[in-house]
Design an enzyme around this catalytic site. Structure first.
Site: not given
Lengths: 397, 397
Positions: A86, A338
């Site tokens: 991420c 996200h």
């Protein structure tokens, strides 16, 4: 070494783009950033491309940038494919920063892009299970995790963090919900956010339980999107016009374990040292609230809140728009969305816009120094990677 | 900008390491390079980790470096995961070079690692099918390529290159076989090579046909291995002792299409320009002979041979050990092996050893300037990525 500036910044709306592929999103972001910089694709001398999940979600490995950016006019530039879970996009930004800072290149482009919503709705979970030590995970749960995923693995991890944090700090479920509601309110002001409806802390608590104590509205969604920044010399940025934003520091760290050796506090310490400033100097923050306890935990790891005091900052209004140090004015991962390999540059586009006075209804007035914290993967109980970036608006000269 | 030097270099033997994983290979290479540099893991300030196929072959995506290098003492450093198909490792080297050149870091480590021999023998083919535009491939061959692979896809591509090259240049099957035999002879002198048995051109021609006109001994094998280099300032390299090797240039280019716009000639032109030298200055070459026609084609793209004249250089003995410009003294991908994400640093370890006079029976006497050419993936009929690196032995000062 020379100073590096943001010459252009652009992001797609984050959300569910069922009808669009990774390339379409990546090209929109890259073209938007170039347009913002007043630069042609041919002017770009280096491309760092962050993506985390396309290998699983689309099958494309190895040459993700080259395929996604084909036809963009960028084919002449060196392209480097960067993976760091991420934190892939902020890692790409770090390389673009280095490329300009070194004098090797005058104009570099950092792109983060991710396409997670695909026909097989479980495939995002299959991909996310690759952001931990896969050998350990398979030993623990069997080979099926490679094809079936491991359910809400990261939400289980974050739920553990939440329970630990509540035990340590005395923070309550209502505190977690109030932080989520604050970010949902911020997201309601952001046209690029996935979720644009404000919710109350009570509604957060009443939403479906994912992993106790985390309810649905405390967890970031599955998202598609891309965000890109053009970095360049002072001259390149001046050509673009508008307030000058300098990259004051970029620090990447790999995790050792939870606690002070975790990647986040170590990356923050390095960024503060390189930037010659401390947490008290920060005007606005985008941080990695993949699930809500991270907002409290990271504020303490960054030294913005004292240990166990982050909920107090929230209740004082300090971290809300209009407060002393607004946190996640974009809505954060929770509301903006996200798309994992795009989140890091998404944070940085938001902060560049904040520093250039382009953030519309969510503008942090007078912001001069901005901090982004982007974390990725889990190893040994802590973040496998953390990247902390400092941006600074320069005084008109 | 400042000069960047090779402070340490080490590779595992390339070959079939059925009993070892990616981490074991990567750590052996990293530790060997650090030992060679006389540096501790704690001294490393930046790690660039090249890998192309672990996502498919082991399931590990996103945090490949962090998992592979866990326990190595390197966990404190920034780690960047780099993918660029078969040019992943030289791309990682490029980033490590930039990191030191920029003044951001004094000591950087470039690692390339790949583990391709796994229980499912077809899985390497499944992985290799991800080094082209997967969307196009699926449209052409169906979804099954994602799980079954596309057979000897790259050997089909290289067979096409061979037929085109033979038609253009008049080179014969026997010329191709003679080049392969030359590299097999070189490999017989290299203790790190996968194949250490010299074969004749006749034996190359008599080996099993893979894709006409390519026989088995004209094609690189499926390999496991890792190779690493420590890059640093002049001071860091002097501390290590021995002849100083400087990185004279590193150039990465993305492909546009075959011909002069191909990534290889464009990367070479950039490297020559940045290095201030030309093809006539090169003393030794490692190039990307994933299948043998590449040796001829790339020598011409590099400007070392005139168009259609590469086979002539071979028959003159110029490209053989003892000749004017030995090509692939390590044995090349053909004999040394081709663990795809490690090949680029494997070439550079060989060349650093050549320039430091450590190449044993395959030593190129008096070599001062070395060139590595590493290519990856296919897009639009040409290489998707190419990296050309120039290394230089410095005179004792």
């Amino acid at each position: 070494m020379r100073d590096v500036f943001v010459a252009g910044a652009f992001m797609t709306r984050f959300g569910r783009h069922f009808d669009r592929g990774l390339g379409s999103l990546a090209r929109e972001a890259a073209e938007g950033a170039l347009r913002d910089a007043g630069a042609s694709p041919e002017a770009v001398e280096f491309v760092a491309f962050g993506n985390a999940a396309a290998g699983i979600l689309t099958g494309q490995e190895m040459i993700r940038a080259q395929t996604a950016l084909a036809g963009s006019g960028l084919e002449g530039a060196p392209m480097i494919n960067v993976e760091n879970a991420c934190a892939s996009a902020s890692s790409a930004f770090h390389l673009a920063f280095n490329a300009v800072r070194s004098g090797q290149h005058d104009v570099a482009l950092a792109v983060g892009a991710e396409k997670m919503n695909v026909d097989d709705r479980n495939l995002a979970n299959v991909a996310l299970a690759r952001a931990v030590d896969v050998e350990e995970l398979v030993a623990d749960q069997g080979d099926s995790v490679l094809t079936e995923g491991a359910g809400p693995l990261f939400m289980e991890i974050y739920a553990g963090f939440a329970r630990d944090y509540m035990g340590m700090s005395g923070a309550t479920r209502h505190d977690l919900a109030a932080a989520a509601a604050k970010n949902r309110f911020h997201g309601s002001l952001n046209p690029n956010a996935q979720f644009r409806q404000a919710v109350s802390a009570e509604e957060v608590l009443a939403s479906r339980m994912i992993v106790d104590p985390l309810t649905l509205f405390m967890c970031s969604p599955i998202s598609d999107g891309a965000a890109a920044l053009v970095l360049g010399t002072r001259e390149a940025a001046q050509k673009a016009g508008g307030p000058l934003v300098r990259v004051r520091a970029s620090a990447v760290r790999t995790g050792r374990k939870q606690g002070p050796d975790d990647a986040v506090p170590r990356a923050a310490a390095k960024a503060y040292e390189a930037g010659g400033i401390g947490p008290e100097d920060i005007d606005v923050i985008e941080l990695h609230d993949a699930a809500i306890p991270a907002e409290f935990i990271v504020l303490e790891e960054l030294g913005v809140a004292a240990d166990g005091e982050a909920a107090g900052l929230l209740h004082d209004g300090a971290t809300r728009l209009g407060g002393r140090v607004p946190v996640n004015p974009s809505g954060g991962l929770l509301s903006r969305g996200h798309p994992i390999g795009a989140t890091g540059t998404g944070q940085l586009v938001e902060l560049a816009d904040q520093l250039r006075g382009r953030a519309g209804k969510r503008q942090v007035e007078g912001a001069r120094i901005a901090l982004a914290e982007n974390a990725g993967g889990i190893l040994g109980g802590g973040s496998a990677v953390a990247v902390v970036t400092l941006l600074e608006r320069m005084h008109a000269s």
